[in-house]
Write a protein that holds these residues in place. Sequence first.
Motif, short mmCIF file in Angstrom:
data_model
loop_
_atom_site.label_atom_id
_atom_site.label_comp_id
_atom_site.label_asym_id
_atom_site.label_seq_id
_atom_site.Cartn_x
_atom_site.Cartn_y
_atom_site.Cartn_z
N GLY A 81 0.80 -1.23 0.00
CA GLY A 81 0.00 0.00 0.00
C GLY A 81 0.82 1.27 0.00
N ILE A 82 2.10 1.15 -0.38
CA ILE A 82 2.98 2.32 -0.42
C ILE A 82 3.17 2.74 -1.87
N HIS A 83 2.74 3.94 -2.22
CA HIS A 83 2.83 4.42 -3.60
C HIS A 83 3.98 5.40 -3.72
N GLU A 84 4.99 5.03 -4.49
CA GLU A 84 6.15 5.90 -4.72
C GLU A 84 6.32 6.10 -6.23
N PRO A 85 5.77 7.18 -6.78
CA PRO A 85 5.79 7.38 -8.23
C PRO A 85 7.15 7.82 -8.79
N ASP A 86 8.01 8.37 -7.95
CA ASP A 86 9.28 8.93 -8.41
C ASP A 86 10.40 7.89 -8.22
N ASN A 87 10.80 7.25 -9.33
CA ASN A 87 11.82 6.20 -9.17
C ASN A 87 13.21 6.77 -8.89
N ASP A 88 13.40 8.09 -9.09
CA ASP A 88 14.68 8.70 -8.72
C ASP A 88 14.91 8.57 -7.21
N LYS A 89 13.84 8.62 -6.44
CA LYS A 89 13.95 8.51 -4.98
C LYS A 89 14.36 7.10 -4.54
N LEU A 90 14.26 6.15 -5.46
CA LEU A 90 14.57 4.76 -5.13
C LEU A 90 15.99 4.36 -5.54
N GLU A 91 16.76 5.31 -6.05
CA GLU A 91 18.14 5.00 -6.45
C GLU A 91 18.98 4.43 -5.31
N PRO A 92 18.76 4.83 -4.04
CA PRO A 92 19.57 4.24 -2.96
C PRO A 92 19.42 2.72 -2.83
N PHE A 93 18.42 2.14 -3.46
CA PHE A 93 18.27 0.69 -3.45
C PHE A 93 19.31 0.01 -4.34
N ILE A 94 19.97 0.79 -5.19
CA ILE A 94 20.96 0.21 -6.10
C ILE A 94 22.29 0.07 -5.36
N GLY A 95 22.68 -1.15 -5.08
CA GLY A 95 23.96 -1.38 -4.40
C GLY A 95 23.85 -2.24 -3.16
N PRO A 96 23.20 -1.74 -2.10
CA PRO A 96 23.17 -2.53 -0.86
C PRO A 96 22.19 -3.69 -0.94
N PRO A 97 22.26 -4.63 0.01
CA PRO A 97 21.30 -5.73 0.04
C PRO A 97 19.86 -5.21 0.15
N LEU A 98 18.96 -5.82 -0.59
CA LEU A 98 17.56 -5.38 -0.62
C LEU A 98 16.92 -5.38 0.76
N GLN A 99 17.14 -6.45 1.49
CA GLN A 99 16.54 -6.56 2.82
C GLN A 99 16.89 -5.35 3.67
N ASP A 100 18.17 -4.99 3.67
CA ASP A 100 18.63 -3.84 4.46
C ASP A 100 17.94 -2.56 3.99
N SER A 101 17.78 -2.42 2.67
CA SER A 101 17.20 -1.19 2.13
C SER A 101 15.74 -1.03 2.50
N PHE A 102 14.96 -2.11 2.40
CA PHE A 102 13.55 -2.02 2.80
C PHE A 102 13.42 -1.69 4.29
N GLU A 103 14.30 -2.25 5.09
CA GLU A 103 14.27 -1.97 6.52
C GLU A 103 14.66 -0.52 6.80
N GLN A 104 15.72 -0.06 6.14
CA GLN A 104 16.23 1.28 6.40
C GLN A 104 15.34 2.39 5.84
N PHE A 105 14.95 2.26 4.58
CA PHE A 105 14.26 3.35 3.91
C PHE A 105 12.75 3.37 4.15
N TYR A 106 12.17 2.21 4.44
CA TYR A 106 10.73 2.16 4.67
C TYR A 106 10.38 1.60 6.05
#
Length: 219
Positions: free
Chosen positions: A33-58
């Motif tokens: 249920g999280i709507h993020e239309p701007d994929n530029d804001k998701l660039e920090p997901f490129i590089g680190p482990p996905l699990q860590d990124s979902f925990e950290q950013f959301y």
Amino acid sequence: MRYQYLLFDLDGTITDPKVGITTCVQYALEHFGIHEPDNDKLEPFIGPPLQDSFEQFYHMDAETAKQAVAKYRERFQTVGLYENEIYDGMADLLKTLKEGGCRLAVASSKPTVFVKKILEHFDVAQYFDVVVGSELDGSRTKKEEVVQEALRQLDPKGQASSGQMVMIGDRCFDVQGAKAHHLDSIGVAYGYAAEGELQQAGATFVVDTVQQLKELLTR
């Protein structure tokens, strides 16, 4: 050549995966249920482990983040994998290094099965002696662990000196992974590092283009 054993990160170093990764993150977030239309804001997901990124950013707990990773892969394994482009000049660089007698490895936090498919898709798999990524079960996601396994496979007898080896990547995690094993590192600023990130992490060298990377590696 300056180095004989070269470890390359994949995302943001060999290929530009922005469209595939960010679109798959959007897909996963929508499930919650999280709507993020701007994929530029998701660039920090490129590089680190996905699990860590979902925990950290959301701010997801570990179990929710694990579910988000599974949702991400639902789209990535069939579509997102190929929403990707190899950087101009990279294939030529890899060919030059291989023909020059270097041993090449990929050391990525992306699951190995996906790394291999991407390398094959861009017809560069033949240049790599070793391909190491994470496992689908969530193990070996930290860059230090990936680098350790890549080194073990690349130099199984432990005969090479650390001065003959280098890690090449676009994020601080790549530099940190190199440091953990006393390797030089080359930060590629054409990838997804924030301004000054690679320098602050302590990269041995920082280059702005694939051409500069080639000049550094082949001089």
